[in-house]
Scaffold this motif. Structure first.
Motif, PDB file in Angstrom:
ATOM      1  N   PHE A   1     -37.451  40.659  18.303  1.00  0.00           N
ATOM      2  CA  PHE A   1     -36.545  39.684  17.593  1.00  0.00           C
ATOM      3  C   PHE A   1     -37.291  38.510  17.415  1.00  0.00           C
ATOM      4  O   PHE A   1     -38.220  38.005  18.298  1.00  0.00           O
ATOM      5  N   LEU A   2     -37.109  37.720  16.079  1.00  0.00           N
ATOM      6  CA  LEU A   2     -37.665  36.706  15.831  1.00  0.00           C
ATOM      7  C   LEU A   2     -36.738  35.789  14.945  1.00  0.00           C
ATOM      8  O   LEU A   2     -35.910  36.364  14.240  1.00  0.00           O
ATOM      9  N   LEU A   3     -36.906  34.649  15.328  1.00  0.00           N
ATOM     10  CA  LEU A   3     -35.990  33.635  14.669  1.00  0.00           C
ATOM     11  C   LEU A   3     -36.376  32.976  13.122  1.00  0.00           C
ATOM     12  O   LEU A   3     -37.615  32.920  13.237  1.00  0.00           O
TER      13      LEU A   3
ATOM     14  N   ILE B   1     -38.739  45.031  14.121  1.00  0.00           N
ATOM     15  CA  ILE B   1     -38.739  43.353  14.255  1.00  0.00           C
ATOM     16  C   ILE B   1     -37.367  42.902  13.593  1.00  0.00           C
ATOM     17  O   ILE B   1     -37.417  42.919  12.207  1.00  0.00           O
ATOM     18  N   LYS B   2     -36.505  42.297  14.244  1.00  0.00           N
ATOM     19  CA  LYS B   2     -35.254  42.103  13.783  1.00  0.00           C
ATOM     20  C   LYS B   2     -35.170  40.445  13.794  1.00  0.00           C
ATOM     21  O   LYS B   2     -35.611  39.889  14.694  1.00  0.00           O
ATOM     22  N   ILE B   3     -34.866  40.027  12.405  1.00  0.00           N
ATOM     23  CA  ILE B   3     -34.920  38.447  12.284  1.00  0.00           C
ATOM     24  C   ILE B   3     -33.345  38.222  12.586  1.00  0.00           C
ATOM     25  O   ILE B   3     -32.395  38.229  12.392  1.00  0.00           O
ATOM     26  N   HIS B   4     -33.540  37.014  13.810  1.00  0.00           N
ATOM     27  CA  HIS B   4     -32.247  36.527  14.361  1.00  0.00           C
ATOM     28  C   HIS B   4     -31.763  35.445  13.213  1.00  0.00           C
ATOM     29  O   HIS B   4     -32.607  34.547  12.955  1.00  0.00           O
ATOM     30  N   ASP B   5     -30.635  35.503  12.812  1.00  0.00           N
ATOM     31  CA  ASP B   5     -29.949  34.729  11.947  1.00  0.00           C
ATOM     32  C   ASP B   5     -29.794  33.109  12.645  1.00  0.00           C
ATOM     33  O   ASP B   5     -29.207  33.221  13.619  1.00  0.00           O
ATOM     34  N   ILE B   6     -29.909  32.114  11.747  1.00  0.00           N
ATOM     35  CA  ILE B   6     -29.487  30.836  12.222  1.00  0.00           C
ATOM     36  C   ILE B   6     -28.561  30.323  10.889  1.00  0.00           C
ATOM     37  O   ILE B   6     -28.616  30.714   9.924  1.00  0.00           O
ATOM     38  N   ASN B   7     -27.855  29.328  11.313  1.00  0.00           N
ATOM     39  CA  ASN B   7     -26.841  28.833  10.177  1.00  0.00           C
ATOM     40  C   ASN B   7     -27.563  28.007   9.440  1.00  0.00           C
ATOM     41  O   ASN B   7     -27.540  26.556   9.329  1.00  0.00           O
TER      42      ASN B   7
END
Length: 705
Positions: free
Chosen positions: A62-64, A148-154
């Protein structure tokens, strides 16, 4: 501390709390590391299948997104349990973004992201990893995939597809009437947290409108919103993510709302009484003026129909609705006369043509007003008592005689004096004149019907106070005939007659004409101007016939006078005639007028003494047909026993001219005018007794001197 630093700390805190941390070691599966196989299975060929051991196990990284640090962002670590830490293994990375976006330390297996990643561009990356012996280049672990999944931010606010919306809703709508629906979209991950959960609210437009938070449907919030009070509204709608909670991102849009019209207003006249004026000389169809009822509505809801429903001028005026201006145009229906009536009153009604039953309670949807029309006086031209005049006058009247009078008056109430005159273009010879004061027309030159039987005059009447305002009337003068012209011969007559013409022979037909036109037709009387014993005139009251006079012989005449006489008689049998000038043929005028020959003449070819007394027949009327007359005379002579076969003389008595043999007959021996003795006829025997009796009489009377 800046906002970006606070945001970075928040993201880091969320990452540390995540159950799957990004640093993962590749461990051998328990209980499988020292086994060559963990089970057997039969293949299609009956041989046993062996499952190879796994030297490492992949897990999801996971990657921000939206990393804002200065160093490369650490993603995770690849590690094989065969790695002794002596650098004998080499880690290789391939797949999405390998070598560019993602790099790996080939000795340690550490993976880093070289730049900031946007989840909205790509939500996950699929890569492949492999560990090989650096010296032999043989893989010590099989190649495997990991994600590698990109973690969502608002990091995305809600957005509307249009910056400005346009909508409408009928006025007077009930509360809660739907106006329009607006929808905002959020690019954040709707499956992770509340970053994409949008809530709607109204920032501007209250208390008139409201919006449903979940759907974005805008509805009316007040009852009986009247378009006539306010027509346009501007509503601002906000869409906020994070479920509308504090810290969520938001976007706005503007909605322009128009209240559409309904027929909720009746027409109204601005005045209870309207005054109009019109000159009395206005022709039929002239527009006097207009009336207009105001209606607060628009379009077809404001359309009205005008009509005259009462008043004392309903037959004199009419009203027409002008569609484009919604006015009632009042026009003249009949001619106006100030002297007859000066004021008219009309009651005019205006009514809506499209009424909405929902708003009957606001009616009635019509109104009335009083229209007063004043007729203004105009200096009108004189009016003649007749549309035309006809005068008859004899042609022999004296100069200055009045032939007739025209009358005209001023129709205005002032009654100005009238002056009369003749249009000289209609009397170029100035034969007539007119008294300017009383309109009497009289002669100024002699009249002659034979020159002009009709005179068409034009009389002009003008007011003395306003000579430019004139009226004309036609005057027809008929000239009556009097007997003021003597008869004249139709042509010049130059008459010839042969010297041996027989007595009573027609030598000329004479006719006369007269320029006058007496009642009952022309009638002439003819006579000889000087007495002449050789000629006589027979008056037929229309034409005159000139005859050679009868010559009385003293001695007996021969049976046949001469060859010429016989030739003349022969010609008349087969000659169709040459008209009135042919004196050798019969006279058609005499045939048409039997009265002209009623007085019978003695026959020249027989002895008068032996003739029977002639019988008189009644005279035929003037219009007797010629054929009837001839048949009557033929019958009369056929029954006369004393008439010899006169037409047989041409066959038995005439031998022709210039014969080399002399005639044996003694009938031709007497060619002189001397006495001739016919006694020898008795000596010829009984066959000639009849001739001897006819010519054996006494002496004939001598010609009168």
């Amino acid at each position: 501390m800046t906002i970006q630093q606070v945001l970075l700390l928040l993201l880091l805190w969320m990452w540390l709390l995540h159950p799957c941390r990004t640093e993962m070691l590749f461990r051998r599966t328990p209980d499988l590391r020292h086994r060559s196989s963990v089970g057997r299975a039969s293949g299609s060929d009956g041989k046993a299948l062996h499952r190879q051991k796994r030297g490492w196990m992949w897990n999801q990284f996971f990657l921000l997104e939206e990393y804002t640090g200065s160093d490369y962002q650490y993603v995770g670590k690849l590690h094989s349990d065969q790695d002794k830490g002596d650098g004998s293994l080499k880690y290789i990375l391939s797949g999405d973004g390998a070598g560019t976006l993602f790099i790996i330390d080939e000795k340690t297996g550490d993976i880093h992201a070289t730049r900031r990643i946007d989840r909205e561009e790509k939500a996950f990356y699929t890569l492949r990893a492999q560990a090989i012996n650096r010296r032999t280049l043989r893989p010590v672990e099989p190649e495997s995939e990991f994600v590698i999944k990109i973690h969502d931010i608002n990091d995305n606010e809600p957005t509307f597809p249009e910056e400005i919306y346009t909508a409408s809703v009928p006025e007077m709508s009930v509360v809660g009437t739907s106006v329009v629906q607006v929808t905002a979209t959020d690019a954040d991950d709707p499956s992770y947290g509340n970053s994409a959960r949008v809530i709607y609210s109204i920032l501007q437009g209250q208390p008139y409108f409201s919006v449903e938070p979940e759907t974005g449907i805008i509805r009316t919030a007040l009852p009986n919103m009247n378009r006539e009070n306010r027509e346009q509204y501007q509503v601002v709608i906000q869409a906020k993510d994070m479920g509308g909670q504090m810290g969520g991102l938001s976007g706005t849009t503007t909605v322009n709302i128009t209240l559409t019209d309904v027929n909720d207003n009746p027409p109204r006249f601005p005045q209870s009484t309207i005054h109009l004026r019109i000159p009395e000389s206005s022709p039929v169809g002239t527009a006097i003026g207009s009336v207009k009822a105001t209606d607060a509505d628009t379009g077809k809801n404001a359309e009205v129909e005008y009509r005259i429903i009462d008043g004392d001028g309903t037959d004199m005026f009419e009203i027409v609705t002008q569609k484009d201006t919604q006015e009632g145009i009042i026009t003249v229906r009949k001619p106006l006369d100030y002297e007859t009536r000066r004021l008219y009153t009309l009651k005019v009604e205006a009514e809506n043509t499209h009424v909405d039953p929902r708003f009957y309670y606001l009616g009635p949807f019509k109104d009335t007003t009083i229209v007063k029309i004043s007729v203004e006086d105009v200096d009108e031209p004189p009016v003649f008592s007749r549309s035309s005049y006809l005068f008859e006058v004899h042609e022999d009247i004296e100069l200055g005689t009045i032939i007739g009078t025209v009358m005209a008056r001023d129709p205005d109430s002032a009654s100005s004096p009238i002056r009369f005159s003749l249009d000289r273009h209609t009397d170029l010879d100035r034969i007539f004149n007119i008294h300017s004061g009383n309109g009497s027309i009289y002669t100024s030159k002699p009249l002659d019907r034979e020159i002009s039987q009709w005179h068409n005059l034009s009389v002009i009447a003008a007011e003395i106070n306003n000579p430019k305002d004139t009226t004309r009337v036609p005057v027809y003068v008929r000239i009556l005939d009097v007997n003021d012209n003597a008869p004249q011969f139709a042509v010049f007559y130059d008459t010839f007659v042969c010297e041996n013409a027989r007595a009573g022979q027609l030598i000329q037909t004479i006719s006369a004409v007269d320029k006058d036109d007496p009642l009952g037709g022309q009638k002439f009387f003819f006579s000889l101007a000087a007495v002449n014993p050789n000629f006589t005139v027979q008056d037929n009251e229309v034409i005159v016939v000139l005859f050679a006079a009868l010559k009385r012989q003293r001695k007996k005449e021969p049976l046949i006078l001469s060859k010429e006489d016989i030739r003349d008689n022969i010609v008349s049998y087969n000659d169709e005639g040459g008209g009135e000038e042919d004196t050798q043929a019969f006279d058609i005028g005499t045939l048409r007028n039997p009265a002209a020959i009623e007085d019978k003449k003695l026959r020249r070819d027989i002895i008068p003494e032996t003739l029977f007394v002639p019988r008189r027949t009644p005279s035929a009327p003037d219009n007797t047909d010629v054929r009837d007359f001839i048949n009557q005379r033929l019958k009369e002579h056929d029954t006369d026993p004393s008439a010899p076969p006169y037409d047989s003389l041409a066959t038995y008595a005439y031998e022709g001219n210039d014969s080399i043999a002399e005639s044996l007959s003694s009938l031709e021996s007497g060619t002189t005018e001397g006495d001739q003795n016919y006694d020898y006829l008795r000596e010829w025997g009984p066959r000639f007794n009849k001739l001897a009796e006819m010519y054996g009489g006494g002496e004939s009377d001598k010609d009168a001197s």
